[in-house]
Every structure is written in structure tokens, then in C-alpha cells.
Scaffold this motif. Structure first.
Motif, short mmCIF file in Angstrom:
data_model
loop_
_atom_site.label_atom_id
_atom_site.label_comp_id
_atom_site.label_asym_id
_atom_site.label_seq_id
_atom_site.Cartn_x
_atom_site.Cartn_y
_atom_site.Cartn_z
N HIS A 26 -1.18 5.06 -10.57
CA HIS A 26 -2.52 4.61 -10.19
C HIS A 26 -2.67 4.42 -8.69
CE1 HIS A 26 -0.12 0.95 -10.47
NE2 HIS A 26 -0.90 0.51 -9.52
N VAL B 103 -4.26 -0.62 -2.88
CA VAL B 103 -3.44 -1.83 -2.84
C VAL B 103 -2.87 -2.15 -4.22
CG1 VAL B 103 -3.41 -4.28 -2.21
CG2 VAL B 103 -4.97 -2.71 -1.04
N MET B 104 -1.60 -2.43 -4.28
CA MET B 104 -0.97 -2.83 -5.54
C MET B 104 -1.46 -4.21 -5.96
SD MET B 104 1.15 -0.62 -6.86
CE MET B 104 2.21 -1.62 -7.91
N ARG C 48 0.86 -1.18 0.00
CA ARG C 48 0.00 0.00 0.00
C ARG C 48 0.90 1.23 0.00
NH1 ARG C 48 -5.01 -0.46 2.38
NH2 ARG C 48 -5.76 -2.60 2.57
N LEU D 215 -2.23 6.36 -6.48
CA LEU D 215 -2.87 7.55 -5.92
C LEU D 215 -4.31 7.26 -5.51
CD1 LEU D 215 -2.18 10.74 -8.09
CD2 LEU D 215 -1.55 10.34 -5.70
N HIS D 216 -4.98 6.44 -6.31
CA HIS D 216 -6.40 6.18 -6.05
C HIS D 216 -6.76 4.73 -5.81
CE1 HIS D 216 -7.49 10.33 -6.71
NE2 HIS D 216 -6.82 10.33 -7.84
N LEU D 217 -5.83 3.83 -6.12
CA LEU D 217 -6.06 2.42 -5.81
C LEU D 217 -5.08 2.04 -4.71
CD1 LEU D 217 -6.44 0.80 -9.36
CD2 LEU D 217 -8.22 1.67 -7.84
N LEU E 168 -2.12 14.26 -15.35
CA LEU E 168 -1.74 13.00 -14.69
C LEU E 168 -2.79 11.92 -14.95
CD1 LEU E 168 -0.25 14.18 -11.27
CD2 LEU E 168 0.93 13.62 -13.40
N TRP E 169 -4.03 12.33 -14.88
CA TRP E 169 -5.12 11.40 -15.20
C TRP E 169 -4.87 10.84 -16.61
CZ3 TRP E 169 -11.05 12.88 -14.54
CH2 TRP E 169 -11.83 11.74 -14.81
#
Lengths: 238, 238
Positions: A83, A89-90, A45, A85-87, A124-125
Motif C-alpha cells: 500500500h 506515510v505508514m 515514508r 506505493l500510493h499512501l 498487485l491492486w
DNA sequence: CGGTGGTTTGATCAAAATCAAGTGAGGTGG
DNA sequence: CCACCTCACTTGATTTTGATCAAACCACCG
């Protein structure tokens, strides 16, 4: 420091100089990472995003049966775990191919920047969306192209991506991948990659040796690869 | 109207009631689209995003040689071309499987909303990131799993995604796909899909007939599929 | 000079593709 | 109401692509 990243943003977005300066000003912790070292793992995380300053990295997943699949090859100037940033857990691993210089930027700092500067947020998005577009093309690659086209396709893609950051020489570029790595990106066995490579070599299409890829004709390569750069979205102004 | 979408956002984000209300309030043009109809095409430059209100849709690409690869299966409450907000040109097609009710929302309206409400921006960004996570898993699926596991995997994935929006019955769900469609999502031929399906049927693992998929045991299915729902990021609070 | 990691070769095998031809259910029109 | 058409599914025979198994080979390095 963030030269390659800024170079890509300049080429692909219309960020203002202030926005670019604000990105330049983001506090970043720089680390050197040895070749072939995993540095973010499935289940992690992360509290920071990384930016590849120098060297090559890959994202990969490994199945139950221990088969590895490479999901993306990352070059300098890219942020492979943006990603996160918003998810939280890898869902996959991130590791170096070559010795790398990697910058780490705290999520907090990026979140603050994106709240203040909506254009930066969009840029970035957009980065993550181009990432997704490449994933889509890779699904087609492993799902619907034969071994020869597959191999040619990743080479063609890397050629175009390296061009933007100025790491493409006339008819060759450096790529620190073994045939085993290529097999894992193409969904093939290394033995088969070797044979396909020999054929391409014989046909004068492309050659990979000593970590450099060379090709005679970009057009010929693209044709064999069924490659159309549209999906890279590298020329957004058109 | 946007029930399924809101349901998914409630489950997966912490948007405030005002934010959700603002999304509900987005002006949307509703259209009915016949089954098996392409409605956004590669090369298009959409000025709106679509939201599937009812029915199933797929994204796909077709190679030079005319081979189709399905990239994603979309269910009610999803926005298959949300990426068009920042990537101007479509790099793939979007078409219905079943008769669909689709809502179209102008980019302008969404851009305005995301500028005003950063949390909404984050939620939408996140949507596209989950999308990408699914693409990654599909690369693994076609690249590294055999035909049986591949088929079981998409079924397991759909099961979990349909659960969130309440379209999963106990041990079955509706899926308007032919064996040909399945073949195009799995990178196989329809003949082979048919044979794999027969085996799975015989083994009592899963059955697909008359557009409904049924399975005896979710655990058994997941095991055969090498399925781990982590990549769906459906339980972000954990 | 031997070890190691990467590449190459050969022989055999298996998974999935291809080719070709049915079957069968649902829908349409005479 | 039945003939027939179409689309999806099924079956069988054969071929191809790529996997597997096993063993060299080769260059670089300590």
C-alpha cells in the motif's frame, strides 16, 4: 527467490508468463532481519516495498495507553507494505516474528512495471484488496466472536493461506507466535488466551506448542471458528 | 452529479483536469434507494461499482449466530464496492442507512478508463487503500479500546471525513444511525451503547439525538477517542 | 546454575452482556 | 381527534466473559 510470491500469483491470477517473468526480473535487495525486529514504522515514508521471502511478520498499531493490536500476520510470498506505493506515510508498524529474509523493491521500479503492464497493476491492486478483505473479517472476529471462536478463526485462516504456498503439513503448521502475540491479534489478554487454548487442547480441537499449531479436524475447527474461506478470495476462478 | 466524489479526489490526489473530466464523463446509472435497504449482498458478483451520491450506507457481515458487524460507514462521494473491480465475489453486504441516491458505473467502463489513464487507476487504487487503512484502525478500535473510546473514535472519524466533502457543520453533523447500528459498528450491545452515550452526554463530550451528532470540543473528543487522523490519509501533500 | 522468556495457576475484579420491563415520540387508522 | 401501534430509547437487576493482580513453574541457554 520470489518463488512463494509467484506461486500465489499463479494460483490467484491469470498473469501471462511474460508478466510473471517481468515480476521475477524486478530488481530486489535481499536482507536478513532478526526475529522480533521492527523494520518499518508508523510515520515512515518508505521508498520501497518489501516482499517476505522467508519467515513470518506482523503489522501492528499501539494505542495511547500502550496496548498493541496486531492487524495482520504475513507469511512468505506476501508484500505487507504494498500500500505504501500510493499512501506515502505508514500508519502502522511492520516487524518480524521469526528471523526473516525480506526482499526490498523500489517503488519506482514497481510504478514503471505497472505502467507498462496493466495486468500486473491489476494483480498487485488485487493483492491489496485481498488484504482489505482479511481486515474486514478481522473486524468481525474481534467485534463479534467470543474468545474461543476468535482463536480458532485465525488458526483456520492461517491454515488456508499456508496451504496455497505449500507450507501446510497434513494437520499442522509452524507459527512463531507466543501467547502474548496471539492475545494482541485477538484483542485479549495473554492469560485468557492461555485458558482458552487449554480448553481447546482438552477438547482435542487444536494445540499450539513449540511454535507449531496442530489440529485434529479442519472441519471441526472451521465450525468452531465460524470460518468461511470466501473472504480470502483464493479461488478466484470459481 | 459526482460533485462529492470529485471534491474528495481534488482534495486527496493531483489528478489533472482532463482526468477529472474523464471521470465525470463515465456513464452512470442513477437510482434512488429507500432507507435501510440492502442493495449488494454477500455472494453477489457485481458487474458495476456504485458511488454514493447522497445519503449514508454501511457495509456489514453477519456471523453464523446472527450477530451483525458493521465494517464501514460510507458517506457521499465514496465507492463502497470499488474492490469488486478485482474481487469477483462480494464477501459482505452493502445497505443504505438513509434514503440514498446511488450511481452505478459498469466495471467495463472503469477498466477501460484505468487502462487509458494510469493516474486515474492510481487514484482509484488509492481509494481502496484508504479504505483498508480505515479497516485497520477499526480493528484496533474494537480490539483494544474500551466502549467510551470506541464510540468517540467513530464520531471523530466521521467528523473528519465529512469535513472534506463539506457536510460538517461547526460542531455537529447528521448521522442516520440508531443506537443499535452503533452497537453493531462497535462490537457492543445497544444497551451498553446507550449507557456510554448517556455518560458522554453528562460529561458534555458529545450528544447524539434525532440523527444528529454534536460535540463541544473536537480536541476533547479526539483525546477521549485516542484519535489521530493520520490513518485517513486525507492530507497526502504533507 | 542462575537468568530469561514464555507458560500456567489461582484469586479477585470490572466491563459489558443478558434478561426483562418500561417510556416516549411519531405515524396510522377508526 | 384520539386510540393504538411501532420503533427507538431508557432503566434496573443479574450474570458472564474476560481483565487484572500476583505468583509459580518450566525449559532452554549461556
Amino acid at each position: 527467490m520470489k518463488t512463494f510470491f509467484i506461486r500465489r500469483l499463479r494460483a490467484q491470477t491469470q498473469l501471462s508468463e511474460e508478466d510473471l517473468a517481468a515480476i521475477e526480473a524486478l530488481p530486489m535487495q535481499v536482507k536478513d532481519i532478526e526475529r522480533r525486529t521492527p523494520f518499518v514504522r508508523e510515520g515512515d515514508r518508505p521508498s520501497q516495498c518489501c516482499l517476505i521471502l522467508e519467515g513470518f511478520a506482523v503489522r501492528s498499531k499501539t494505542t495511547d495507553e500502550g496496548k498493541r493490536q496486531i492487524l495482520a500476520i504475513h507469511i512468505p510470498g506476501e508484500m505487507p507494505d504494498l500500500h505504501s506505493l500510493h499512501l506515502k506515510v505508514m500508519d502502522h508498524d511492520l516487524s518480524t516474528l521469526s528471523k526473516c529474509q525480506v526482499g526490498f523493491i523500489n517503488h519506482d521500479a514497481i510504478h514503471r512495471l505497472t505502467r507498462e503492464r496493466p495486468d500486473v497493476a491489476s494483480a498487485l491492486w488485487r493483492e491489496t484488496l485481498v488484504d482489505a478483505a482479511v481486515f474486514r473479517e478481522w473486524i468481525v472476529n474481534v467485534g463479534r466472536r467470543d474468545a474461543t471462536a476468535r482463536l480458532a478463526h485465525v488458526v483456520a485462516e492461517l491454515r488456508e493461506r499456508l496451504k496455497v504456498i505449500g507450507l501446510l503439513q497434513d494437520h499442522h503448521f509452524g507459527l512463531p507466535m507466543t501467547q502474548m502475540d496471539l492475545a494482541d491479534t485477538l484483542g485479549l489478554t495473554p492469560i485468557h488466551v492461555n485458558r482458552v487454548l487449554q480448553q481447546l487442547r482438552k477438547d482435542g480441537v487444536l494445540d499450539i506448542k513449540k511454535e507449531t499449531v496442530s489440529f485434529a479436524s479442519a472441519e471441526r475447527l472451521d465450525h468452531i471458528a465460524d470460518f468461511d474461506e470466501l473472504y480470502l478470495h483464493q479461488h478466484p476462478m470459481q
